[in-house]
Design a protein around this motif. Structure first.
Motif, short mmCIF file in Angstrom:
data_model
loop_
_atom_site.label_atom_id
_atom_site.label_comp_id
_atom_site.label_asym_id
_atom_site.label_seq_id
_atom_site.Cartn_x
_atom_site.Cartn_y
_atom_site.Cartn_z
N SER A 160 3.73 7.27 -1.51
CA SER A 160 4.46 7.47 -0.26
C SER A 160 3.61 7.14 0.96
CB SER A 160 4.95 8.92 -0.15
OG SER A 160 3.87 9.81 0.10
N ILE A 161 2.29 7.00 0.77
CA ILE A 161 1.38 6.72 1.88
C ILE A 161 1.41 5.22 2.17
CG2 ILE A 161 -1.01 6.83 2.67
CD1 ILE A 161 -1.41 9.08 0.59
N HIS A 162 1.56 4.88 3.43
CA HIS A 162 1.57 3.48 3.84
C HIS A 162 0.28 2.82 3.40
CE1 HIS A 162 2.73 0.02 6.13
NE2 HIS A 162 1.67 0.09 6.93
N GLU A 163 0.36 1.68 2.73
CA GLU A 163 -0.76 0.84 2.27
C GLU A 163 -1.39 1.31 0.95
OE1 GLU A 163 -3.37 0.67 5.67
OE2 GLU A 163 -2.30 -1.04 6.49
N GLU B 36 -13.15 0.55 0.85
CA GLU B 36 -13.47 1.34 2.05
C GLU B 36 -12.22 1.74 2.82
OE1 GLU B 36 -17.04 0.29 4.52
OE2 GLU B 36 -16.95 -1.51 3.27
N LYS B 37 -11.30 0.79 3.01
CA LYS B 37 -10.13 1.09 3.83
C LYS B 37 -9.24 2.11 3.13
CE LYS B 37 -6.28 -0.81 6.41
NZ LYS B 37 -5.53 -2.01 6.85
N ALA B 38 -9.01 1.93 1.83
CA ALA B 38 -8.18 2.88 1.10
C ALA B 38 -8.82 4.27 1.10
CB ALA B 38 -7.96 2.39 -0.33
N ALA B 39 -10.14 4.32 0.98
CA ALA B 39 -10.84 5.62 1.00
C ALA B 39 -10.63 6.32 2.34
CB ALA B 39 -12.33 5.42 0.73
N ARG B 40 -10.69 5.54 3.42
CA ARG B 40 -10.50 6.13 4.75
C ARG B 40 -9.06 6.62 4.93
NH1 ARG B 40 -11.66 2.10 7.17
NH2 ARG B 40 -9.72 1.40 8.12
N ILE B 41 -8.10 5.82 4.45
CA ILE B 41 -6.69 6.22 4.55
C ILE B 41 -6.44 7.52 3.79
CG2 ILE B 41 -4.35 5.58 3.81
CD1 ILE B 41 -5.15 2.64 4.37
N LEU B 42 -7.00 7.61 2.59
CA LEU B 42 -6.82 8.81 1.77
C LEU B 42 -7.47 10.03 2.42
CD1 LEU B 42 -7.49 7.15 -1.69
CD2 LEU B 42 -5.29 8.10 -0.93
N SER C 196 -5.62 -6.59 3.49
CA SER C 196 -5.18 -7.82 4.14
C SER C 196 -3.71 -7.76 4.53
CB SER C 196 -5.42 -9.02 3.21
OG SER C 196 -4.73 -8.83 1.99
N PRO C 197 -3.31 -8.58 5.50
CA PRO C 197 -1.89 -8.63 5.87
C PRO C 197 -1.08 -9.33 4.77
CG PRO C 197 -3.13 -10.26 7.11
CD PRO C 197 -4.14 -9.44 6.37
N LEU D 225 6.84 -7.28 6.85
CA LEU D 225 6.04 -7.50 5.64
C LEU D 225 4.90 -6.50 5.53
CD1 LEU D 225 7.71 -10.14 5.59
CD2 LEU D 225 5.65 -11.31 4.83
N GLY D 226 4.25 -6.16 6.65
CA GLY D 226 3.21 -5.15 6.65
C GLY D 226 1.88 -5.59 6.08
N PHE D 227 1.11 -4.63 5.56
CA PHE D 227 -0.27 -4.86 5.13
C PHE D 227 -0.54 -4.20 3.78
CE2 PHE D 227 -0.07 -4.85 9.69
CZ PHE D 227 -0.94 -5.84 10.11
#
Length: 670
Positions: A544-547, A518-524, A303-304, A297-299
């Motif tokens: 294509s990027i996870h999350e 914050e999390k999406a900004a860090r992933i990017l 959130s999960p 299912l992933g994240f």
């Protein structure tokens, strides 16, 4: 006693007191009388007083609290402590079930756990000994509260097995302890705590551990950092049983359910029975039980996807709606807010409540002057539930949303598919002020000294119109503002200058792009490395990027298509702001080598290194260890009994290493 006898007696007393404490506080099955326990504790304290070198970090004597701390350090969580999405009714749960079943591709089972109303914590053990405890913080970084957590009797200082593990739990204050604490505060003329949750949080954030020790806190442990599979567990049910065997107190009211209807029945039971518990709960956490299904299912970025928190119906009270005010947020949404006669609800006094949007006001026929029912959504945000129409006198006034922005008088519009009215004027003062306040906030660019009051002054003096203008401010301009002295101006300009060096993810979050937290900004930032590379990415590349999902991708591409945005970004670059992700450099990590900049997934059982050791060593060499395999994974390290992650890596043609290759890449000998 000679030295050898003393050491032997200290070890014996430690073992006895750990065993007796676990039986008394965790199992609720006392093995000895209180008098004998106290006798052993006193003997240990006397030996330690005369032999300080025999005081060990896991000694039961350390629960009484030590010296007063000067402050709390920061702790970077090994695995992020994510928040959960919420469900408020049965249909929300059924929709969660439909998504989970579809993603898993087969029938799945759930485990239901009581949602303890307390403070989320992380506790780390090395070789079975408690070494560090911290708060959740923002999910990535928490505050170290090791000494305060050591005072809690239900937290073992020494585990039943010498394992290195990080666990997650909820610290809470039992109802009886809360009642006694408030009685004492009342006698002392002190303000009582509003609720047990606030009391628990306040206790653990005291710099004097003796205060925490006096508050009779407790902890339920609910999970292992990561998914638990590194410790040989296949499911959340197994992980909880394993944690209990290690010596932790886990909540015994949990239940494994084979269908969502069984979950709903379980929740219905606890809606009725929650008052019978000696601790507060504010809902039920529902998790997909099998770790393999969780991985499938992933994240999302926040959130999960394999867990959801069902929130109990909130406490409702009645008060009077005196007026309705309008505010304009940084995205232009115009939000109506109810101004109320102050009333106490769910632990605090409320004078304002959300009315969300025009449609809700009309649908519920809410009028100025109405007696209304209010509650706190999720026990946090006050909202108006409904008017008491039967109590109307005829003097109540219907409310109509304006057609123009209450701040800049621009025409308000409603975007297709949305219920909110928006001001789309990019120069609207309200939006610009909110955008600047967000940009300088702690989790964004962290420019200390600029709050709402200062932003108002800067805007009224026409010194700033957008976030880039902050970097043109001068000493002379700031000294002309009210309550701005030379020292505060100097500090403020220094903070502005320092913010230019922030890593890219801070600026991305600060820009306030819709749906980019914050999390999406860090992933990017980690993915693209530079702002220019991100700006060139199309929606397909982003998805294509996870999350990163469709909504976030569309929001990002739309944002960078805006000419006004491009002008502000150009100014920021001209003023010298960093536009590069500095994650590796900030940590002092290498930028070259077998793992530098690589995403690595560990799966199966390793025989030479523990999973935690492998993760630490890979990250020390500049790698990023992920919990799931995707197209962006560079290397999969497969130990014994590797399962679905290995299969997915082979399907995606991702390089797979065995442990020997890992050891060689780490530069270590087997």
């Amino acid at each position: 006693m000679d030295r050898i006898e003393l050491e032997k007696r200290v070890e014996e007393l430690n073992n006895l007191l750990h065993e007796y404490g676990h039986a008394y506080y965790v199992l609720d099955k006392p093995l000895v009388s209180d008098a004998l326990y106290d006798q052993y504790m006193q003997e240990l304290l006397e030996i330690e007083a005369g032999n300080p070198d025999l005081i060990f970090p896991d000694s039961p004597s350390q629960r009484v609290g030590g010296e007063v701390l000067t402050g709390f350090g920061k702790v970077l969580h090994t695995f992020p402590m994510l928040s959960l999405s919420n469900a408020f009714n049965d249909e929300d749960l059924r929709e969660f079930d439909r998504r989970a079943q579809a993603a898993a591709g087969h029938d799945i089972s759930y485990i239901c756990e009581l949602k303890i109303d307390g403070l989320a914590i992380a506790i780390r053990y090395e070789d079975g000994k408690f070494v560090q405890g911290s708060t959740r913080g923002d999910g990535r970084v928490g505050e170290e509260i090791t000494m305060n957590l050591k005072t809690i009797q239900t937290i073992p200082l020494r585990l039943k097995e010498p394992v290195s593990i990080e666990v997650r739990g909820e610290a809470y204050m039992p109802k009886k302890a809360f009642a006694k604490l408030n009685a004492k505060r009342d006698e002392a003329g002190e303000e009582p705590f509003a609720n047990p949750r606030n009391a628990a949080a306040g206790s653990l954030r005291q710099l004097d551990p003796k205060i925490a020790a006096s508050r009779n806190l407790a902890v339920f442990v609910y999970g292992i950092g990561g998914d638990g599979s590194a410790y040989g567990q296949d499911s959340q049910s197994d992980a909880l049983n394993h944690l209990a065997k290690l010596g932790f107190e886990t909540n015994q009211e949990r239940q494994r359910c084979t269908s969502i209807e069984e979950v709903i029945d379980y929740i219905g039971k606890w809606v009725e029975k929650r008052a019978d518990l000696d601790y507060e709960i504010d809902g039920i956490v529902v998790k997909v039980d099998k770790f393999e299904d969780q991985e499938q299912l992933g994240f999302t970025a926040k959130s999960p996807k394999w867990a959801i928190a069902y929130k109990f119906p909130a406490e409702e009270v009645t008060t009077k709606l005196l007026d309705i005010e309008l505010s304009v947020g940084r995205t232009g949404v115009v939000t109506p807010t109810a101004i109320l006669e102050p009333v106490h609800v769910a632990g605090s006094t409320v004078g304002r409540a959300s009315l969300h949007n025009e449609d809700l006001i009309k649908e519920k026929d809410i009028r100025i002057g109405d007696s209304v029912i209010i509650r706190k959504a999720g026990d946090i945000i006050p909202e108006v539930v409904a008017p008491l129409i039967e109590q109307r006198t005829g003097e109540e006034l219907p409310f109509d949303m304006p057609t123009e922005c209450p701040v800049c008088d621009s025409q308000l519009i409603r975007i297709e598919g949305e219920v909110a009215l928006r001001c789309v004027n990019p120069t609207c003062p309200a939006q610009m002020k909110e955008a600047i306040i967000h940009f300088v906030s702690r989790n964004a660019m962290n420019i200390e000294g600029i709050g709402e009051r200062v932003v108002d002054q800067l805007y009224e003096a026409s010194l700033v119109h957008d976030v880039a203008d902050l970097y043109t401010l001068t000493t002379e301009q700031l000294l002309n503002l009210e309550r701005m002295g030379e020292k505060s101006v100097s500090n403020l300009l220094a903070a502005i200058e320092s913010s230019k060096e922030n890593s890219l993810e801070k600026m991305l979050f600060g820009l306030g792009i819709r749906h980019v937290g914050e999390k999406a900004a860090r992933i990017l930032a980690e993915e693209f490395g530079t702002l220019s590379a991100l700006m060139e990415a199309n929606a397909d590349r982003l998805i294509s990027i996870h999350e990163i999902g469709d909504k976030v991708a569309d929001s990002i591409t739309t944002y960078f298509d805006n000419e006004d945005v491009l002008e502000v970004l150009h100014k920021l670059e001209t003023y010298g702001l960093n536009m590069v992700y500095k994650g590796l450099e900030k940590k002092g990590l290498p930028t070259e080598g077998p793992f530098a900049g690589k995403t690595v997934v560990l799966t199966g059982k390793l025989s030479i290194l523990s999973r935690g050791e492998a993760k630490e060593k890979i990250e020390a060499l500049g790698g990023k260890v992920s919990g799931s395999v995707s197209k962006k994974t560079d290397i999969v390290i497969a130990g014994e009994d590797a399962g679905s992650k290995l299969a997915k890596a082979e399907e995606l043609d991702i390089p797979v290493w065995d442990e020997a290759e890992l050891i060689e890449a780490l530069g270590e000998k087997e």
